[in-house]
Design a protein around this motif. Sequence first.
Motif, short mmCIF file in Angstrom:
data_model
loop_
_atom_site.label_atom_id
_atom_site.label_comp_id
_atom_site.label_asym_id
_atom_site.label_seq_id
_atom_site.Cartn_x
_atom_site.Cartn_y
_atom_site.Cartn_z
N ALA A 22 15.16 32.67 14.93
CA ALA A 22 15.44 31.32 15.09
C ALA A 22 16.41 30.85 14.26
CB ALA A 22 14.19 30.59 15.10
N VAL A 24 18.92 27.15 13.05
CA VAL A 24 19.04 25.81 12.80
C VAL A 24 20.39 25.69 12.23
CG1 VAL A 24 18.21 23.75 11.78
CG2 VAL A 24 16.74 25.49 12.71
N GLN A 26 23.04 22.85 10.43
CA GLN A 26 23.04 21.84 9.74
C GLN A 26 24.46 21.54 8.88
OE1 GLN A 26 19.91 23.40 7.04
NE2 GLN A 26 18.35 22.17 7.85
N GLN A 36 23.00 19.32 18.90
CA GLN A 36 22.18 20.00 19.51
C GLN A 36 22.12 21.17 18.24
OE1 GLN A 36 19.73 21.06 21.73
NE2 GLN A 36 19.45 22.74 20.50
N GLY A 37 21.10 21.26 17.38
CA GLY A 37 21.08 22.02 16.22
C GLY A 37 20.00 23.26 16.24
N ASN A 38 19.06 23.27 17.10
CA ASN A 38 18.30 24.54 17.19
C ASN A 38 18.74 25.60 18.33
OD1 ASN A 38 16.37 23.29 15.36
ND2 ASN A 38 16.09 21.86 16.51
N SER A 39 18.38 26.82 17.99
CA SER A 39 18.57 27.75 18.90
C SER A 39 17.88 29.14 18.38
CB SER A 39 20.19 28.19 19.12
OG SER A 39 20.34 28.90 20.26
N SER A 40 18.05 30.21 19.27
CA SER A 40 17.40 31.26 19.07
C SER A 40 18.20 32.35 19.37
CB SER A 40 15.82 31.56 19.72
OG SER A 40 16.01 31.56 21.06
N ASN A 52 23.72 33.37 20.10
CA ASN A 52 22.50 32.41 20.08
C ASN A 52 22.19 32.18 21.75
OD1 ASN A 52 24.98 31.15 19.57
ND2 ASN A 52 23.99 29.15 19.59
N PHE A 56 25.00 25.80 20.42
CA PHE A 56 24.92 24.48 19.47
C PHE A 56 25.90 23.55 20.09
CE2 PHE A 56 23.78 28.17 16.56
CZ PHE A 56 22.36 27.52 16.18
N ARG A 71 20.99 28.45 9.44
CA ARG A 71 19.71 28.96 8.76
C ARG A 71 19.22 29.85 9.68
NH1 ARG A 71 16.35 26.84 4.74
NH2 ARG A 71 14.34 27.53 4.88
#
Length: 182
Positions: A22, A24, A26, A36-40, A52, A56, A71
């Motif tokens: 996962a 993030v 930042q 949009q800061g979350n992905s996997s 990803n 992002f 991260r």
Amino acid sequence: MRERSLRAYVKNYGSGRADGLAAVLQTSSFEGEILQGNSSYGSIAPVTEAGNTVLFRLVEHALDENVFDLRLTDSHGRVVVESFELRRPSAPFGVFLDPSTGSTTVIAIWPPSPEPDVAGYHVYRALTGSGPWTRATADASLVTYFRDTGLQTSTRYYYSITAIDGSGNESALSPVASTSTN
């Protein structure tokens, strides 16, 4: 102000599978904003690169060297943080080609980049001066020397070099140089 979509590539240099990654994104830069800061990444096999799954999205309010932190957390809770910026380095120049070491070999030599954060170079090869270009190097290397072997005899090859900075940004292609194998 410039909005960007970003696919961040990660390479698993380990010998085992990286599961459940996962990510993030930042920043602590005043001139950068994460939309949009979350992905996997899911799972990545050994010695494999992946991007990803959800891009992002970010905004740079000024074209400074805005620093971002990616991260990564795997399914075991292990965390890796990589810092990067989005400005690419300038292209290398002064590529010298030497075909004299063998009928199927070309050696490329170029001066090191003066930029302080260059982490390596890629060598590209083509059969015409305008491409299409094939990356001849597997991974970026800080060495400013490349031995290209297994080429066809009596064939003209075109070469261009790119610089890669510590954030993984790749420069534009260097001016093209060409030579023929013996």
